[in-house]
Design an enzyme around this catalytic site. Structure first.
Site, PDB file in Angstrom:
ATOM      1  N   THR A   1       0.837  -1.197   0.000  1.00 53.77           N
ATOM      2  CA  THR A   1       0.000   0.000   0.000  1.00 53.77           C
ATOM      3  C   THR A   1       0.872   1.247   0.000  1.00 53.77           C
ATOM      4  O   THR A   1       1.875   1.320   0.718  1.00 53.77           O
ATOM      5  CB  THR A   1      -0.921   0.001   1.227  1.00 53.77           C
ATOM      6  OG1 THR A   1      -1.805  -1.127   1.149  1.00 53.77           O
ATOM      7  CG2 THR A   1      -1.769   1.265   1.295  1.00 53.77           C
TER       8      THR A   1
ATOM      9  N   GLU B   1      -2.155  -8.551   6.700  1.00 50.54           N
ATOM     10  CA  GLU B   1      -1.708  -8.403   8.095  1.00 50.54           C
ATOM     11  C   GLU B   1      -2.172  -9.567   8.968  1.00 50.54           C
ATOM     12  O   GLU B   1      -2.583  -9.395  10.107  1.00 50.54           O
ATOM     13  CB  GLU B   1      -2.142  -7.042   8.648  1.00 50.54           C
ATOM     14  CG  GLU B   1      -1.414  -5.915   7.927  1.00 50.54           C
ATOM     15  CD  GLU B   1      -1.892  -4.535   8.320  1.00 50.54           C
ATOM     16  OE1 GLU B   1      -2.296  -4.376   9.479  1.00 50.54           O
ATOM     17  OE2 GLU B   1      -1.835  -3.635   7.466  1.00 50.54           O
TER      18      GLU B   1
ATOM     19  N   THR C   1      -3.638 -13.699   7.922  1.00 48.95           N
ATOM     20  CA  THR C   1      -4.834 -14.364   7.426  1.00 48.95           C
ATOM     21  C   THR C   1      -5.644 -14.932   8.584  1.00 48.95           C
ATOM     22  O   THR C   1      -5.164 -15.049   9.718  1.00 48.95           O
ATOM     23  CB  THR C   1      -4.455 -15.513   6.478  1.00 48.95           C
ATOM     24  OG1 THR C   1      -3.720 -16.496   7.230  1.00 48.95           O
ATOM     25  CG2 THR C   1      -3.610 -15.019   5.314  1.00 48.95           C
TER      26      THR C   1
ATOM     27  N   PHE D   1       2.113 -24.230  13.808  1.00 44.92           N
ATOM     28  CA  PHE D   1       2.449 -23.543  12.558  1.00 44.92           C
ATOM     29  C   PHE D   1       3.180 -24.458  11.576  1.00 44.92           C
ATOM     30  O   PHE D   1       3.122 -24.262  10.391  1.00 44.92           O
ATOM     31  CB  PHE D   1       3.307 -22.312  12.841  1.00 44.92           C
ATOM     32  CG  PHE D   1       2.555 -21.209  13.531  1.00 44.92           C
ATOM     33  CD1 PHE D   1       1.835 -20.277  12.805  1.00 44.92           C
ATOM     34  CD2 PHE D   1       2.544 -21.112  14.908  1.00 44.92           C
ATOM     35  CE1 PHE D   1       1.135 -19.257  13.434  1.00 44.92           C
ATOM     36  CE2 PHE D   1       1.857 -20.102  15.554  1.00 44.92           C
ATOM     37  CZ  PHE D   1       1.152 -19.181  14.810  1.00 44.92           C
TER      38      PHE D   1
END
Length: 393
Positions: free
Chosen positions: A172, A372, A374, A392
């Site tokens: 962005t 930022e 999921t 993870f």
């Protein structure tokens, strides 16, 4: 004793929890957006541009929205609650506006404020707070999103200088930024660099053909032999924990912001249901429509209470735990997008028209659901916090 009238927009009277200063922030931001942005935002979304971003940045700077929760260097130094309330109003107009403010203040400015040298702070933060210099934050890569520790962007020493090579994606503000905070692998692990965007070898091609966050500048960052002086490195940022700390700041703004998008969709649906007649009466008089409106209101106000609680934790001496931010991001984005989808069903075919804000909010939140962190990553982060087991890998 007679009951006070129930406000359909605020059935829990959450307004009473706000201070005068917080109401002033809300009203100032709302008035500016209603006057200057709301008349144009659907057109900007449809055309896929944010044509007056430099002007918007300066106006947001005048209102103290950029780096709003940071202290010194021209920043407003306001509370987490005040910042969150501003994010809610911004996203009630469009997620692209809140994304701009989040990236500017909670990512680029926060990184410099938290990890930068005094020279870096003095050079960039006052101009960024005023909206005179736009910043971006280069972490995500084309092949590395949820696992930033595997990034392939490299920074190597060459004498006293650093030389950066790599690519960043979905950034962005990238094409309009004067400065980029770029994260790269080094011999000493992940480090952050303050990169003026006019440095030779740096470019930021615009990403087009988006169907979400269309009223937002999204870019790729290309670093081909970008040579920087030793003073460009963020001296206090070492390891992947540094950029993740910045992301945690931005996620807090999302927790608040999405309640604005959900509120906008709910209000559009409630107004439409009261005016749209079928079978001789407004569709708001039918049980199935009322169930939708009630369920939407329940989830919206539970999300707002979550945001208020996280704000109070963030403003407390102990601060807010990253897993608590994950709790808010996971819940509030998930419920906000469901509210927008349900609002679309109430509007029927009109729900896909940009004459109403609903489909625009729903499309935008598809991006917010992913960036930022999921849904899957925040679920696992919260799962680890609740069970003590990391899942993870």
């Amino acid at each position: 004793m007679p009951f006070a009238a129930l406000d359909p927009v605020d059935p829990l009277n959450l307004e009473s929890l706000l201070t005068d200063e917080e109401r002033a922030v809300r009203d100032t931001v709302r008035q500016y957006l209603d006057d200057k942005v709301e008349p144009h935002i659907a057109e900007w979304f449809e055309s896929g541009e944010l044509p007056n971003l430099p002007e918007l940045a300066r106006e947001f700077g005048k209102m103290g929205l950029l780096g709003m929760h940071l202290e010194g260097y021209g920043c407003a130094g306001m509370s987490a609650r005040a910042y969150g309330i501003a994010c809610r109003e911004l996203e009630a107009t469009d997620s692209g506006l809140r994304s701009f403010v989040s990236v500017q203040g909670s990512l680029a400015m926060f990184a410099i404020h938290r990890f930068g040298s005094e020279e870096q702070k003095q050079e960039w933060l006052p101009r960024m707070a005023a909206g005179e210099a736009i910043g971006c934050f280069g972490l995500t890569e084309p092949d590395h999103g949820s696992d930033p520790s595997s990034m392939t962007t490299r920074a190597r020493r060459d004498g006293d200088d650093w030389v950066l090579d790599g690519r960043k994606m979905w950034i962005t503000n990238g094409s309009v930024a004067a400065v980029a905070v770029v994260w790269a692998q080094t011999e000493d692990g992940v480090r952050g660099f303050v990169v003026p965007t006019d440095t030779p070898g740096f470019s930021a091609p615009l990403i087009k053909h988006k169907m979400s966050l269309r009223a937002s500048v999204t870019s790729e960052l290309v670093l081909d032999g970008v040579r920087l002086p030793a003073s460009a490195v963020l001296p206090e940022a070492r390891g992947v924990g540094a950029p993740l700390t910045c992301l945690n700041e931005a996620r807090y703004g999302i927790v608040w912001g999405v309640t604005g998008a959900a509120r906008s969709a709910w209000q559009a649906a409630a107004t439409y249901a009261g005016q749209r007649e079928q079978f001789g009466k407004p569709i708001a008089a039918f049980q199935l429509t009322q169930q939708k409106l009630v369920d939407m209101a329940l989830e919206l106000h539970k999300a707002t209470l979550t945001a208020l609680r996280l704000a109070d934790l963030k403003d407390s001496p102990a601060g807010v735990h990253p897993a608590q931010i994950s709790f808010g991001k996971l819940n509030n984005v998930r419920e906000a997008i469901e509210i927008c989808r349900t609002a679309r069903t109430i509007l029927g075919a009109n729900g896909i028209s940009l004459e109403y804000p609903v489909i625009r909010h729903a499309n935008n939140l598809e991006s917010v659901l992913t960036y930022e962190g999921t849904t899957e990553m925040h679920t696992l982060a919260l799962g680890q916090a609740l069970t003590g087991h990391a899942a993870f890998r």
